[in-house]
Design a protein around this motif. Structure first.
Motif, mmCIF file in Angstrom:
data_model
loop_
_atom_site.group_PDB
_atom_site.id
_atom_site.type_symbol
_atom_site.label_atom_id
_atom_site.label_comp_id
_atom_site.label_asym_id
_atom_site.label_seq_id
_atom_site.Cartn_x
_atom_site.Cartn_y
_atom_site.Cartn_z
ATOM 1 N N ALA A 19 -5.522 -107.525 56.968
ATOM 2 C CA ALA A 19 -5.208 -106.375 58.148
ATOM 3 C C ALA A 19 -4.053 -106.938 58.895
ATOM 4 O O ALA A 19 -3.186 -106.013 59.412
ATOM 5 C CB ALA A 19 -6.552 -106.175 58.734
ATOM 6 N N GLY A 20 -4.018 -108.088 59.303
ATOM 7 C CA GLY A 20 -2.859 -108.676 59.813
ATOM 8 C C GLY A 20 -1.408 -108.388 59.212
ATOM 9 O O GLY A 20 -0.605 -108.074 59.822
ATOM 10 N N GLY A 30 -5.766 -101.668 61.339
ATOM 11 C CA GLY A 30 -7.233 -101.340 61.639
ATOM 12 C C GLY A 30 -7.995 -100.461 60.672
ATOM 13 O O GLY A 30 -9.136 -100.334 60.748
ATOM 14 N N LEU A 31 -7.179 -99.667 59.702
ATOM 15 C CA LEU A 31 -8.066 -99.148 58.520
ATOM 16 C C LEU A 31 -8.693 -100.128 57.735
ATOM 17 O O LEU A 31 -9.966 -99.760 57.290
ATOM 18 C CB LEU A 31 -6.772 -98.615 57.704
ATOM 19 N N VAL A 252 0.266 -97.207 53.059
ATOM 20 C CA VAL A 252 -0.766 -96.885 53.957
ATOM 21 C C VAL A 252 -0.885 -95.502 54.452
ATOM 22 O O VAL A 252 -2.292 -94.955 54.613
ATOM 23 C CB VAL A 252 -0.190 -97.718 55.490
ATOM 24 N N VAL A 253 0.043 -94.658 54.486
ATOM 25 C CA VAL A 253 -0.201 -93.358 54.694
ATOM 26 C C VAL A 253 -1.211 -92.514 53.848
ATOM 27 O O VAL A 253 -2.144 -92.004 54.289
ATOM 28 C CB VAL A 253 1.437 -92.507 54.599
ATOM 29 N N PHE A 254 -0.923 -92.608 52.483
ATOM 30 C CA PHE A 254 -1.757 -92.167 51.502
ATOM 31 C C PHE A 254 -3.225 -92.866 51.709
ATOM 32 O O PHE A 254 -4.412 -92.187 51.488
ATOM 33 C CB PHE A 254 -1.537 -92.249 50.140
ATOM 34 N N SER A 255 -3.530 -94.300 51.780
ATOM 35 C CA SER A 255 -4.752 -94.657 52.274
ATOM 36 C C SER A 255 -5.259 -94.092 53.288
ATOM 37 O O SER A 255 -6.570 -93.807 53.296
ATOM 38 C CB SER A 255 -4.590 -96.106 52.250
ATOM 39 N N LEU A 256 -4.703 -93.804 54.587
ATOM 40 C CA LEU A 256 -5.235 -93.087 55.657
ATOM 41 C C LEU A 256 -5.694 -91.971 55.336
ATOM 42 O O LEU A 256 -6.804 -91.582 55.693
ATOM 43 C CB LEU A 256 -4.218 -93.260 56.866
#
Length: 266
Positions: A19-20, A30-31, A252-256
């Motif tokens: 996450a870091g 934070g995801l 990250v966008v698609f994961s979110l």
């Protein structure tokens, strides 16, 4: 320290490390960190999980911000970042005030549409975030005072309000907005977003600490790994450049979007 198994502690430390790294490169750590704490402490009070999450995240975010400021080839606009951070802190307090009256089931579809639009824009505009503000050969224009004001009021206040109201993807939204408004390349935008995140995390952590809802011993152990991941992510972003950050951003966008869809319909 809560009474947890060694395997669970190792799982939480590994999640803090990854996450870091994610948070330092493009935001959105934070995801992973918050769901990991929810899995690792299934019977823990929500306030303690949120407080511990902030105590861990602020360490990695601070380490990443310091790494960016020291090593970035382009000067990071620290003063502007702090101004945006203070506005974001005020905005997040306002968002938190209204959060109780807003249904997350209404917000999730809206945020998913926005994120998919962002992803399409980044894919269709390969040059987005690849130039340096005001630099030679940059794809961007010099930053005016008016744009700085817009960044403080709309980016800081607006995204800060969203952070207090809902939260997921705040770091990613910051990177995208800073790139668009201040004409920053994606690497410098990530660095600036980390300084903003330090300000907002500090405000939230102060409130959680005052309320006594931080598991400090667990947070300190996880924070060591979060710090290592944050510093490693910042160094990789600086060494590999905007194209690397752009690739991570899309992941990250698609994961979110996937996580929000799961929360909405699963």
């Amino acid at each position: 320290m809560p009474d947890i198994a060694l395997t669970t502690l190792l799982f939480l430390c590994a999640a803090a490390l990854v996450a870091g790294w994610i948070d330092a490169v493009v935001g959105g750590g934070g995801l992973l960190l918050l769901p990991a704490l929810l899995l690792g402490l299934p019977h823990g009070p929500a306030a303690h999980i949120l407080g511990t999450n902030k105590a861990v995240a602020i360490v990695g975010t601070s380490g990443a911000a310091a790494t960016y400021v020291r090593r970035a080839p382009v000067r990071v606009p620290v003063r502007t970042a702090v101004r945006i951070g203070l506005a974001a802190l005020a905005g997040s307090m306002g968002g938190a005030f209204f959060a109780a009256g807003v249904s997350s089931e209404v917000l999730r579809p809206v945020i998913m549409v926005v994120l998919l639009g962002v992803a399409a824009f980044v894919v269709l505009r390969p040059s987005f975030g690849t130039g340096r503000a005001g630099g030679a050969g940059a794809h961007t224009r010099p930053v005016t005072r008016a744009r700085v004001v817009v960044a403080v009021v709309l980016v800081g206040g607006g995204i800060g309000f969203y952070d207090g109201l809902f939260g997921p993807g705040t770091g990613t939204f910051l990177v995208l907005a800073l790139t668009a408004v201040l004409h920053l390349d994606l690497v410098t935008a990530s660095a600036t977003a980390k300084i903003v995140n330090v300000c907002t995390n500090a405000g939230a952590l102060t409130m959680f600490a005052y309320q006594g809802t931080v598991l400090w011993q667990l947070a300190m152990v996880m924070a060591v790994f979060n710090l290592a991941g944050g510093m490693l992510g910042a160094r990789m972003a600086l060494s590999k450049g905007a194209e690397f950050v752009r690739g991570v951003l899309l992941v990250v966008v698609f994961s979110l979007v996937a996580k929000l869809a799961f929360d909405q319909w699963a």
